[in-house]
Design a protein around this motif. Structure first.
Motif, PDB file in Angstrom:
ATOM      1  N   ILE A  89     -60.777 -39.527   4.402  1.00 50.41           N
ATOM      2  CA  ILE A  89     -59.906 -39.227   5.542  1.00 50.41           C
ATOM      3  C   ILE A  89     -60.681 -38.463   6.618  1.00 50.41           C
ATOM      4  O   ILE A  89     -60.571 -38.757   7.814  1.00 50.41           O
ATOM      5  CB  ILE A  89     -58.662 -38.442   5.084  1.00 50.41           C
ATOM      6  N   GLN A  90     -61.492 -37.487   6.194  1.00 55.84           N
ATOM      7  CA  GLN A  90     -62.307 -36.739   7.155  1.00 55.84           C
ATOM      8  C   GLN A  90     -63.319 -37.637   7.848  1.00 55.84           C
ATOM      9  O   GLN A  90     -63.530 -37.551   9.063  1.00 55.84           O
ATOM     10  CB  GLN A  90     -63.024 -35.584   6.445  1.00 55.84           C
ATOM     11  N   TRP A  91     -63.942 -38.527   7.070  1.00 54.89           N
ATOM     12  CA  TRP A  91     -64.918 -39.452   7.642  1.00 54.89           C
ATOM     13  C   TRP A  91     -64.236 -40.390   8.633  1.00 54.89           C
ATOM     14  O   TRP A  91     -64.742 -40.616   9.740  1.00 54.89           O
ATOM     15  CB  TRP A  91     -65.595 -40.259   6.528  1.00 54.89           C
ATOM     16  N   ALA A  92     -63.095 -40.964   8.245  1.00 57.74           N
ATOM     17  CA  ALA A  92     -62.389 -41.924   9.098  1.00 57.74           C
ATOM     18  C   ALA A  92     -61.930 -41.281  10.402  1.00 57.74           C
ATOM     19  O   ALA A  92     -62.017 -41.888  11.478  1.00 57.74           O
ATOM     20  CB  ALA A  92     -61.195 -42.517   8.348  1.00 57.74           C
ATOM     21  N   TRP A  93     -61.466 -40.040  10.304  1.00 60.18           N
ATOM     22  CA  TRP A  93     -61.027 -39.310  11.503  1.00 60.18           C
ATOM     23  C   TRP A  93     -62.214 -39.096  12.439  1.00 60.18           C
ATOM     24  O   TRP A  93     -62.122 -39.328  13.652  1.00 60.18           O
ATOM     25  CB  TRP A  93     -60.403 -37.975  11.099  1.00 60.18           C
ATOM     26  N   ALA A  94     -63.352 -38.679  11.876  1.00 60.43           N
ATOM     27  CA  ALA A  94     -64.555 -38.442  12.683  1.00 60.43           C
ATOM     28  C   ALA A  94     -65.111 -39.753  13.245  1.00 60.43           C
ATOM     29  O   ALA A  94     -65.597 -39.798  14.378  1.00 60.43           O
ATOM     30  CB  ALA A  94     -65.613 -37.732  11.839  1.00 60.43           C
ATOM     31  N   PHE A  95     -65.043 -40.827  12.458  1.00 57.43           N
ATOM     32  CA  PHE A  95     -65.508 -42.137  12.916  1.00 57.43           C
ATOM     33  C   PHE A  95     -64.681 -42.598  14.110  1.00 57.43           C
ATOM     34  O   PHE A  95     -65.218 -43.061  15.124  1.00 57.43           O
ATOM     35  CB  PHE A  95     -65.421 -43.152  11.769  1.00 57.43           C
TER      36      PHE A  95
END
Length: 414
Positions: free
Chosen positions: A86-92
């Motif tokens: 979720i953190q990666w997807a938000w940052a992506f």
């Protein structure tokens, strides 16, 4: 002289070991596998200064959501209720901007050009025999829309000083006279090159072994022991090891190990597949089949078809639908080619480490003084391998780095 432990025996780990050894350091490589498979062996083998646009670009997240329900899509992002994802997807999603592209285009070009030169230097300096050709890369387009998109990309490349030529179908035939190609037109990037990854990896590993680099294979790093803001030792499935400096080059597994240090390295494994054909297919030029996002590379003794970016956690499951999609694309662009069932049945996969902004992590975190991070290269780990290894060596040796590393800083925010 320092004793350096490198965690990871892929292209980044081997190149880091090569340049560290050249600087007189003692080097040990630890890898959880036999270090003979994975992304460093099954990639398209491209040296691509032309690939100047990071994965996180305008519209990519929108396409990812659209393609989420299409098992044959070039990009597949599997949603998961996991904090890291979720953190990666938000940052992506935040990084899929023109600002991210504009900030990083020159840096991507520079590291790729530097790395391409280093491949040639390594081959000449060590009298290696690995396959290396620099005759360019074709971007084959079948639709007006994609040809226009690629033409816009070519304009950016020209502004960066890269040689690129627009080709008609007739001009494509002059370059590839031995095979029928179904395309509307193409762009030819003369700055690019290609290799056969396995030949380089095997030759480099043999060289490193002969000069005294220690390989600890099939040893998984299970813990990293710290003392204040530095690493005191790493613990593996067999024993613990101490060194002066440590390099984290474990590809898609790097973020799991970074957690043990309290570091927040956002990273997802992006699975790619490859199919090899040992038949003489008549393909002489490396090519990207643009609409399908499939790479075609004439390698030493075979032709490789590679593609897809499947972000679905760390696993090596082969999805036959995605493999067949690559085979279908080959036939669509090269009507005379039909990949055989026995060829697709032997398809391989590898996990590329993908950062949220599409840029590698290269450098030291302020939270750990004797750790150098080298991961997150996404689809360009092979192309950037020697340059990254050289930069790692310069960092650890206290030298001025050959390139500005600010855009690669491991502590950057998203």
């Amino acid at each position: 002289m320092k004793h350096c432990i490198i965690i990871g025996g892929g292209i980044i780990g081997l190149c880091s070991a090569y340049y560290l050894h050249k600087e007189g350091h003692q080097v040990t490589i630890i890898d959880q596998s036999s270090a003979t498979t994975g992304a460093s062996y099954v990639n398209a083998g491209y040296l691509t200064p032309s690939h100047i646009i990071p994965l996180a670009a305008p519209g990519v997240m929108k396409k990812g959501i659209k393609w989420m329900f299409n098992p044959t899509s070039p990009l597949f992002i599997k949603p998961r209720m996991q904090k890291d994802f979720i953190q990666w997807a938000w940052a992506f999603n935040k990084s899929c901007t023109q600002k991210n592209v504009s900030k990083n285009v020159t840096a991507i070009k520079d590291i790729n050009l530097f790395s391409s030169e280093l491949y040639s230097d390594i081959k000449a300096d060590e009298q290696f025999n690995f396959h290396l050709e620099k005759k360019g890369l074709l971007m084959l387009c079948q639709t007006e829309k994609v040809l226009e998109e690629e033409t816009r990309m070519a304009a950016i490349a020209r502004e960066e000083g890269l040689p690129v030529t627009s080709l008609s179908l007739e001009e494509i035939k002059n370059i590839e006279p031995e095979i029928s190609i179904a395309a509307l037109g193409a762009l030819l990037y003369r700055c690019d090159g290609h290799t056969t990854p396995q030949t380089f990896m095997e030759e480099m590993r043999t060289y490193l072994t002969n000069v005294g680099v220690n390989f600890l294979l099939n040893e998984k790093v299970t813990d990293i022991i710290t003392n204040k803001e530095s690493i005191s030792s790493v613990v593996t499935s067999r024993q613990s090891y101490k060194a002066d400096e440590y390099v984290l080059a474990a590809g898609s597994w790097s973020h799991l190990l970074s957690k043990k240090l309290g570091l927040k390295i956002l990273l997802e494994g992006g699975k790619g597949y490859s199919i090899n054909s040992t038949r003489n297919l008549g393909i002489n030029m490396p090519a990207i089949l643009c609409e399908a996002k499939v790479a075609v590379t004439p390698m030493q003794g075979f032709t490789r078809f590679a593609g897809t970016m499947e972000i679905a956690g760390i696993n090596h499951d082969i999805n036959p639908i995605r493999v067949q999609t690559i085979a279908n694309a080959a036939n669509r662009y090269y009507p005379e080619i039909q990949l055989m069932p026995e060829e697709t049945a032997k398809a391989s996969c590898g996990l590329r480490p993908v950062s949220p902004d599409g840029m590698a992590y290269i450098g030291k975190s302020e939270k750990c003084s004797n750790l150098t991070i080298a991961t997150g290269h996404a689809m360009m780990g092979w192309s950037m391998g020697p340059a990254t290894g050289k930069l790692v060596s310069e960092i650890i040796s206290g030298q001025k780095t050959s390139l500005d590393l600010s855009v690669y800083h491991p502590d950057r925010s998203f």
